[in-house]
Design an enzyme around this catalytic site. Structure first.
Site: not given
Length: 339
Positions: A189, A250, A273, A278, A297, A300
Site C-alpha cells: 500500500d 472491487r 465475491d 458484475e 457480492h 458486505g
C-alpha cells in the site's frame, strides 16, 4: 435534547432499503434525535411534492441508492448541514457542491468493514485446504480423496498472505490473520506507514516484492482510476504456482481475462465475491472453472449486519447534534486514497 431543539431530518433512501436498515428501536432513536416524518422515506430527491420539506431539512440520512447530491438538488435544501450515510463508500453520493457548501458527511464504512474482513479471513482459511475447489464437484474427488490429502499444500500452518491495501478492511484482515500459526503477512500500500503495518503484525513491501512470495493474494484497494486492473497478466504471472487470488473489494482491480487464463491453466485458484463486469456474462469461462469460486457480492453487510451501519450513522448524528466531531466524517482528500 428537547423536541424544540431537534433538527428537521429526511430519510433519503428507498423504502426497501429503509426497512432493512431501521428496526423499531433504531427508528425510535432517530425520532428522539431529529424531527422525522414516517411517510417521507424516499429515494427521489427530485419529487416536486417534497419542495416544502426539503426547504427546511437540516439533516439527511442516506444509504444505497440515494441519488448524487448535485448542486441542483442541494439548492432545494438551503439549510442542509450534514449527511449521515448508512452504508460504505460515499463516492457516488457526494459531489463538489457538497464540499463547497461545507456540509458534513459521514460514512458507516468502518461498520461495513467487519463482515467483509470476516468473509475474507474465512476464505483465506478455506483456501489453505482448497475447500472451495473440492466442494465445487465432490463427485469428481470421491475416489481419490486419500491421494488429495497426501499433498503438503493443504495447510494453514506457516501461510504467506499478501494483503493489497491497508484500508479499513485490509487492517482488519491483517488482525484476523494473526490467529494462524507462523503466518507471514505482507502488505502492499503506497499510503501505509511501515511502523503501523509492523505493529499490526505484517510487513510493508512493494507490490512487486509481495507477489512472488505469497500463497494467497487478498485485494482490498479502493476503486480509483490508478487501481483499475492493477492486478493484470504480469502481476498474476508473478504469483507462485498454486496461489489463490481473493477479491472482496472491487472487480475492476483484476484483469478478468488474465485471471481466467491463469485459472484455466490450473496454475492459480480464485475466490471472487466481486467481478468485472458484475455479474459476469453467461459465457465467461470463470463461471465453469472448477478452481474458481464466485459468490454474488455477499461479503458486505447483509441482514442484521446492516444494523451496525445504522448504529454507526446514528452515533455520529448524536455526536454532531451534541457539538462533537463525528467519528466517521469523510473529507474530500479521503476520496483520493480510499473507497
Amino acid at each position: 435534547m428537547s423536541n424544540a431543539a431537534r433538527p428537521a431530518a429526511l430519510v433519503a433512501m428507498w423504502p426497501d432499503v429503509f426497512s432493512t436498515l431501521f428496526d423499531d428501536a433504531r427508528l425510535a432513536r432517530l425520532h428522539a434525535l431529529c424531527e422525522v416524518r414516517d411517510d417521507e422515506t424516499t429515494g427521489d430527491l427530485d419529487d416536486p411534492a417534497l419542495a416544502a420539506r426539503l426547504a427546511e431539512v437540516e439533516v439527511l440520512i442516506t444509504s444505497w441508492g440515494t441519488p448524487p447530491l448535485t448542486a441542483e438538488r442541494l439548492d432545494r435544501m438551503p439549510r442542509l448541514r450534514a449527511v449521515f450515510h448508512c452504508a460504505g463508500t460515499v463516492r457516488s453520493l457526494v459531489t463538489d457542491a457538497v464540499w463547497e457548501r461545507g456540509i458534513v458527511v459521514t460514512t458507516a464504512a468502518e461498520a461495513n468493514a467487519i463482515p467483509v474482513a470476516e468473509f475474507t479471513f474465512a476464505s483465506i482459511v478455506l483456501a489453505g485446504k482448497r475447500a472451495q475447489v473440492f466442494a465445487r464437484d465432490p463427485r469428481a474427488h470421491r475416489r481419490e480423496w486419500r491421494t488429495l490429502l497426501e499433498t503438503t499444500n493443504l495447510s494453514n500452518l506457516g501461510r504467506r498472505v499478501g494483503v493489497v491495501g491497508f484500508s479499513r478492511i485490509g487492517r482488519r484482515v491483517v488482525a484476523l490473520l494473526q490467529q494462524l500459526d507462523a503466518v507471514e503477512v505482507l502488505v502492499a500500500d503506497p499510503y501505509a506507514d511501515a511502523t503501523v503495518v509492523a505493529a499490526a503484525g505484517a510487513r510493508l513491501v512493494s507490490l512487486d516484492e509481495l507477489l512472488p512470495n505469497v500463497d494467497v493474494l487478498s485485494l482490498h484497494a479502493p476503486e480509483l482510476p490508478e487501481t483499475k486492473r492493477m492486478i493484470g497478466a504480469a502481476q498474476l504471472a508473478a504469483l507462485p504456482d498454486g496461489a489463490t487470488v481473493i477479491n472482496t473489494a472491487r472487480g475492476s482491480l483484476l484483469d478478468t481475462d488474465a485471471l481466467a487464463a491463469e485459472c484455466a491453466s490450473g496454475r492459480l485458484d480464485a475466490i471472487l465475491d466481486v467481478t468485472d463486469p458484475e455479474p459476469l456474462p453467461v459465457h465467461s469461462p470463470l463461471l465453469d472453472l472448477p478452481n474458481v469460486s464466485i459468490t454474488p457480492h455477499i461479503a458486505g453487510s447483509l441482514g442484521r449486519e446492516t444494523l451496525r451501519m445504522t448504529d454507526a450513522a446514528l452515533d455520529d448524528l448524536e455526536r454532531f447534534l451534541n457539538g462533537e466531531d463525528p467519528r466517521e466524517a469523510v473529507r474530500v482528500a479521503d476520496l483520493g486514497v480510499s473507497a
